[in-house]
Write an enzyme that holds these catalytic residues in place. Structure first.
Site, PDB file in Angstrom:
ATOM      1  N   GLY A   2       0.821  -1.203   0.000  1.00 49.64           N
ATOM      2  CA  GLY A   2       0.000   0.000   0.000  1.00 49.64           C
ATOM      3  C   GLY A   2       0.849   1.244   0.000  1.00 49.64           C
ATOM      4  O   GLY A   2       1.076   1.850   1.043  1.00 49.64           O
ATOM      5  N   CYS A   3       1.362   1.633  -1.154  1.00 49.73           N
ATOM      6  CA  CYS A   3       2.385   2.681  -1.236  1.00 49.73           C
ATOM      7  C   CYS A   3       1.806   4.036  -1.627  1.00 49.73           C
ATOM      8  O   CYS A   3       0.652   4.148  -2.023  1.00 49.73           O
ATOM      9  CB  CYS A   3       3.450   2.286  -2.249  1.00 49.73           C
ATOM     10  N   THR A   4       2.632   5.072  -1.522  1.00 48.59           N
ATOM     11  CA  THR A   4       2.307   6.418  -1.998  1.00 48.59           C
ATOM     12  C   THR A   4       3.466   6.897  -2.864  1.00 48.59           C
ATOM     13  O   THR A   4       4.625   6.695  -2.508  1.00 48.59           O
ATOM     14  CB  THR A   4       2.096   7.396  -0.831  1.00 48.59           C
ATOM     15  N   ASN A  23       6.904   5.689  -1.008  1.00 45.36           N
ATOM     16  CA  ASN A  23       6.952   4.897   0.218  1.00 45.36           C
ATOM     17  C   ASN A  23       6.663   3.449  -0.125  1.00 45.36           C
ATOM     18  O   ASN A  23       5.706   3.158  -0.844  1.00 45.36           O
ATOM     19  CB  ASN A  23       5.893   5.361   1.226  1.00 45.36           C
ATOM     20  N   GLU A  95       3.988   0.848  -7.249  1.00 44.36           N
ATOM     21  CA  GLU A  95       2.793   1.390  -6.626  1.00 44.36           C
ATOM     22  C   GLU A  95       1.658   0.398  -6.888  1.00 44.36           C
ATOM     23  O   GLU A  95       1.187   0.262  -8.017  1.00 44.36           O
ATOM     24  CB  GLU A  95       2.458   2.747  -7.249  1.00 44.36           C
TER      25      GLU A  95
END
Length: 474
Positions: A2-4, A23, A95
């Site tokens: 679960g990235c940004t 991230n 992502e």
């Protein structure tokens, strides 16, 4: 994962560099990783995926590149996450994103296809431009299929490309306009695709026919990739869109609302951005808003309403900067953060080097106070439980983060000047390898000092205190 993600074109940044940042949010709080340099490899190899079981033959003459693999790669998969190769091409993978049930029913993900664990290792060592990265991966997806939905970011000194693969075989990629930025959070993000503009868009073979034949386009006109392939659910408006909203607002764009599913994919920022701006977004938790989970003056309902950007389960964060105001041999810098990002700094590592640093390239599976991965987690575990009472040590005038920010900027400036003024006694690659080690040692020293201050403050805040009056002995 679960990235940004935050990306910036060269005319959107203060120094003319391209920047791609992300991230890496793991599924567990502690999945140890390390930050290493993979040397050039002249021989053919085979990449084995411990996630899907797929074996992928790799060509000769792999370039040197950085990567951040999981330590237990046979258990979790290798991954690799981020890096810059010796041709100054950067890649961040990936992502995570999700196609909608309609498109997945017709082009399902491939169980033994290419997964996130493989992407960096099978692509970054073999590409010489960001555009080539999209083309190269596109051919691999056509051959093997995709194991999961992914967004992959490529950059060089000229261009930034964002590629989304929401189904087993179909994908689209966009070239980010040079003067624009984008904030992306676990959703299909690209919008209108211009099939008459192959300079700025690329796509999988047959994608238009696939959409037309199966009546997948809900719009009266155009080809909005998000509308056709993406999701728009209540979960998105709690987990995904608020992060995009916060990042867009911080970058000076008038974002509609945290629960809007029509937020722009890319936009012109309100000012020239620095790497610190990308780092701030990736370190944020809706700072200075009613949704900040660390601000106990906010109501519990608002504090817990949205998924924050910075999470405890972030394995690492990176900003891959490719500069145009310096010679190519010192152009690439990976700003690496072992996370949690809210409490830890981004440390510069020149990519034209044979190694990162001892504290960063070695990570044990159990706590080791000398290793950067564990130091970052130690620091976070000390400050978060009493954040209100501790935050001055973190973000105050002489706090940890501003102190390191000033120090790391000086490190880069001083190193650049040594190279520009031809004051090195060895080749540039060897010099930058030494610089990476020395810079990391300074950060470790400052981090340890801060941990000591946090321990002292924590003891002062202990609930096991009781004041008494002591009789004076005569």
């Amino acid at each position: 994962m679960g990235c940004t993600t935050v990306i910036a074109g060269k005319k959107a940044t203060i120094n003319g560099s391209t920047m791609i940042a992300r991230n890496c949010d793991a599924e567990q709080v502690d999945v140890p990783i390390k930050f290493v340099v993979q040397p050039a490899q002249p021989q053919e190899q085979i990449f084995h995926s411990y996630v899907t079981g797929l074996d992928i033959p790799l060509p000769k003459n792999a370039l040197r590149y950085q990567m951040a693999p999981f330590v237990e790669y046979q258990k979790h998969g290798q991954f690799g996450e981020c890096g810059i190769n010796s041709d100054n091409v950067a890649m961040s993978s990936t992502e995570s994103l999700y196609g909608n049930p309609q498109v997945l029913a017709l082009d399902p993900l491939v169980d033994k296809g290419i997964g996130e664990d493989a992407l960096l290792s099978i692509v970054l060592p073999f590409i010489h431009s960001a555009r080539e990265g999209v083309e190269y991966l596109g051919k691999l997806i056509a051959k093997y299929g995709s194991h999961e939905g992914n967004g992959i970011i490529f950059s060089d000194q000229s261009e930034v490309w964002y590629m989304e693969i929401p189904t087993g075989h179909h994908w689209v990629a966009s070239r980010l306009p040079d003067n624009q930025v984008a904030v992306i959070a676990n959703q299909v993000s690209q919008q209108e695709i211009d099939f008459d503009n192959p300079n700025d868009f690329m796509w999988s073979e047959g994608i238009r026919e696939f959409v037309s034949k199966n009546s997948l386009n809900p719009d009266q006109k155009g080809f909005n990739f998000r509308h056709i392939f993406g999701t728009s659910t209540a979960r998105d408006r709690v987990y995904n869109t608020p992060r995009v909203w916060f990042g867009q607002r911080y970058l000076g764009y008038n974002a509609i609302a945290p629960d809007s599913n029509e937020l722009a994919f890319h936009f012109t920022p309100g000012y020239k951005v620095k790497h610190e701006d990308l780092g701030y977004i990736l370190s944020s938790h809706y700072n200075e808003t009613e949704y900040d989970p660390l601000d106990m003056t906010n109501s519990e309902a608002l504090r817990l309403k949205f998924r924050a950007i910075s999470l405890a389960r972030c394995a690492e964060s990176h900003i891959l900067e490719l500069r145009n105001n310096v010679p190519d041999e010192i152009a690439g810098i990976t700003w690496f953060n072992y996370a949690p990002t809210a409490f830890n700094p981004y440390v510069p590592f020149y990519s034209n080097a044979n190694d990162t640093a001892t504290a960063y390239n070695q990570t044990d599976l159990e706590y080791n106070a000398q290793q950067a991965y564990w130091m970052a987690r130690n620091l976070a575990s000390l400050i978060e439980p009493n954040y209100t009472e501790m935050k001055d040590l973190l973000i105050g005038l002489n706090g940890f983060l501003p102190t390191v920010d000033q120090l790391t900027n000086k490190m880069v400036h001083d190193t650049d000047q040594v190279v520009l003024n031809h004051k090195i006694e060895t080749d540039v690659t060897a010099y930058l390898t030494q610089v990476n080690e020395e810079n990391a040692k300074q950060i470790v020293q400052v981090t340890n000092k801060t941990i000591g201050s946090l321990v002292d403050r924590a003891m002062q805040l202990s609930r096991l205190k009781f004041s008494i009056n002591t009789d004076v002995l005569h």
